[in-house]
Design a protein around this motif. Structure first.
Motif, short mmCIF file in Angstrom:
data_model
loop_
_atom_site.label_atom_id
_atom_site.label_comp_id
_atom_site.label_asym_id
_atom_site.label_seq_id
_atom_site.Cartn_x
_atom_site.Cartn_y
_atom_site.Cartn_z
N UNK A 67 0.84 -1.20 0.00
CA UNK A 67 0.00 0.00 0.00
C UNK A 67 0.87 1.25 0.00
N UNK A 68 1.93 1.22 0.80
CA UNK A 68 2.87 2.35 0.83
C UNK A 68 3.56 2.57 -0.50
N UNK A 69 3.75 1.50 -1.25
CA UNK A 69 4.40 1.60 -2.56
C UNK A 69 3.47 2.18 -3.62
N UNK A 70 2.20 1.80 -3.59
CA UNK A 70 1.28 2.18 -4.68
C UNK A 70 0.46 3.44 -4.39
N UNK A 71 0.54 3.99 -3.18
CA UNK A 71 -0.20 5.21 -2.85
C UNK A 71 0.76 6.34 -2.53
N UNK A 72 0.29 7.58 -2.60
CA UNK A 72 1.16 8.72 -2.27
C UNK A 72 1.60 8.67 -0.80
N UNK A 73 2.77 9.26 -0.55
CA UNK A 73 3.30 9.33 0.81
C UNK A 73 2.33 10.12 1.69
N UNK A 74 2.23 9.74 2.93
CA UNK A 74 1.37 10.38 3.93
C UNK A 74 -0.11 10.26 3.57
N UNK A 75 -0.47 9.16 2.96
CA UNK A 75 -1.90 8.94 2.71
C UNK A 75 -2.35 7.73 3.51
N UNK A 76 -2.59 6.59 2.88
CA UNK A 76 -3.16 5.44 3.58
C UNK A 76 -2.28 4.88 4.69
N UNK A 77 -0.97 4.86 4.49
CA UNK A 77 -0.10 4.32 5.54
C UNK A 77 0.04 5.30 6.71
#
Length: 102
Positions: free
Chosen positions: A30-40
């Protein structure tokens, strides 16, 4: 390489029935495929990370590990949030429900 590590964790966890490893792999993916400071960096991320951390601490019979990992995760969210005057970007704490940065 982060994608490969994520996939390795998931596949190794599946092959060996290690649920916490699968969850950490999903968290990394999830951290790889979403922008930083979003879902993770959200409540959703905290629940996923917390579940994986709890299962890991149970597997190792080490309760202080869970407490330490959750404290570290929450303090990371606070450090990345707008609560600190030096941080202008903030975190999307309630994504996917609210897209506002805090």
């Amino acid at each position: 390489t982060f994608l490969l590590i994520s996939l390795f964790l998931i596949l190794f966890g599946l092959a060996n029935s290690i649920i916490w490893l699968i969850l950490f792999g999903i968290f990394c993916l999830i951290g790889f495929v979403t922008p930083h400071r979003s879902y993770t960096h959200s409540i959703v991320g905290l629940i996923l990370f917390g579940t994986a951390s709890y299962l890991l601490s149970q597997d190792l019979n080490n309760e202080i590990l869970f407490t330490s990992m959750i404290f570290g995760f929450i303090s990371h969210l606070v450090a990345d949030s707008r609560f600190l005057p030096t941080n202008k970007e903030g975190v999307k704490l309630f994504i996917p429900f609210i897209n506002k940065q805090f």
